[in-house]
Design an enzyme around this catalytic site. Structure first.
Site, PDB file in Angstrom:
ATOM      1  CG  ASN A 127      -4.616  33.715  -7.787  1.00 18.51           C
ATOM      2  OD1 ASN A 127      -3.436  33.355  -7.853  1.00 18.51           O
ATOM      3  ND2 ASN A 127      -4.988  34.834  -7.187  1.00 18.51           N
TER       4      ASN A 127
ATOM      5  CE  LYS B  56      -5.381  34.173  -3.644  1.00 25.03           C
ATOM      6  NZ  LYS B  56      -6.164  34.915  -2.666  1.00 25.03           N
TER       7      LYS B  56
ATOM      8  CG  HIS C  18      -4.758  39.169  -6.793  1.00 29.09           C
ATOM      9  ND1 HIS C  18      -4.669  39.331  -5.428  1.00 29.09           N
ATOM     10  CD2 HIS C  18      -5.694  38.225  -7.017  1.00 29.09           C
ATOM     11  CE1 HIS C  18      -5.531  38.490  -4.855  1.00 29.09           C
ATOM     12  NE2 HIS C  18      -6.157  37.802  -5.790  1.00 29.09           N
TER      13      HIS C  18
ATOM     14  CD  GLU D 299      -3.806  37.750  -2.194  1.00 23.53           C
ATOM     15  OE1 GLU D 299      -3.055  37.066  -2.903  1.00 23.53           O
ATOM     16  OE2 GLU D 299      -4.877  37.318  -1.719  1.00 23.53           O
TER      17      GLU D 299
ATOM     18  CD  GLU E 135     -10.193  38.115  -7.394  1.00 18.73           C
ATOM     19  OE1 GLU E 135     -10.442  36.908  -7.447  1.00 18.73           O
ATOM     20  OE2 GLU E 135      -9.088  38.570  -7.059  1.00 18.73           O
TER      21      GLU E 135
ATOM     22  N   GLY F 271     -10.474  35.160   0.419  1.00 18.37           N
ATOM     23  CA  GLY F 271      -9.861  34.319   1.441  1.00 18.37           C
ATOM     24  C   GLY F 271     -10.519  34.430   2.805  1.00 18.37           C
TER      25      GLY F 271
ATOM     26  CB  SER G  40     -15.081  33.230  -0.363  1.00 25.36           C
ATOM     27  OG  SER G  40     -14.088  33.766   0.499  1.00 25.36           O
TER      28      SER G  40
END
Ligand code: PGA
Length: 248
Positions: free
Chosen positions: A9, A11, A94, A96, A166, A172, A212
């Site tokens: 991904n 991003k 996701h 985010e 996730e 991240g 991660s």
């Protein structure tokens, strides 16, 4: 037998030219043919990515999509636009998108159903926040997301969804869930799917871990029971690292 999948991904990273360079470099590595490979670049790189990835067996995914066919939705991208480019997968829900763009489960469910109707493979992301885990609420959170995001989806369609667990605190941040914790949650998700559907769906649905994942920890995670692959952000941006992830 579920095949392992390593999905990148990207991003909001890489221009179309940088995308082309990534695939030119990736070509130089021997990649494990027993692993399904997917890269999800930004919309502006999809066309270049589909063409560059063809001969190395990497499928391309988008990072989001509208739940509408077409029309007055400024800034949105439709399933038909993705299909027309040769895109096969789409990341939906996701964290985010959920946290920064306020996407709710009902809306995500609508997108998942629409992706299935259009024959795009949804990679549905779910996972808890740090506060939820510390308060021991992580199983409840994930259960609630599964129930809402799979609403009105038949067993025949549910099996087509790829779930990516996730935990938000691991995205991240450099903090990875231990293989034991990740595997425990992936097992829990499979059991919930069994309760909602049946053994066949539970045994065949793919459940990835994300947060991660990097070359140094991928092997342990991929060898844990119930983890069928990884959704990788930062470590998927360099061709060499991505090749190491695929060859875990
Ligand atoms: P990360 O991102 O690998 O950089 O933690 C994963 C993701 O957000 O899908």
């Amino acid at each position: 037998m579920r095949k392992k999948l390593i999905a990148g991904n990207w991003k909001m990273n890489k221009t179309a030219n940088e995308t082309k360079e990534f695939f030119e470099e990736l070509k130089k590595y021997d990649l494990n043919k027993d692993v399904n490979m997917v890269i999800c670049p930004p919309f502006s790189s999809l066309d270049r990515a589909v063409n560059a990835a063809k001969d190395i067996g990497v499928a391309i995914g988008a990072q989001n999509m509208s739940d509408q066919e077409s029309g007055a939705f400024t800034g949105e991208i439709s399933a038909n636009m993705l299909l027309d480019l040769g895109v096969e997968y789409v990341i939906l829900g996701h964290s985010e998108r959920r946290e920064i763009f306020n996407e709710q489960d009902g809306y995500i469910n609508s997108k998942v159903r629409y992706a299935i109707e259009k024959n795009l493979i949804p990679i549905l992301c779910i996972g808890e926040t740090l506060e939820e885990r510390e308060a021991d609420g992580h199983f409840d959170k994930v259960k609630s997301q599964i129930e809402k995001d799979f609403e009105n989806i038949s067993a025949e369609d549910a099996i087509k969804v790829i779930i990516a667990y996730e935990p938000i605190w691991a995205i991240g941040t450099g903090k990875t869930a231990t293989a034991k914790d990740a595997s425990e949650m992936c097992h829990f998700i499979r059991e919930e799917i069994k309760k909602m559907y049946n053994d066949e769906v539970a045994n065949n649905i793919s459940i990835l871990y994300g947060g991660s994942v990097k070359p140094a920890n991928v092997n342990e995670l991929m060898n844990a029971p119930d983890i069928d692959g990884a959704l990788v952000g930062g470590a998927s941006l360099k061709a060499e690292d991505y090749s190491k992830l695929v060859n875990f």
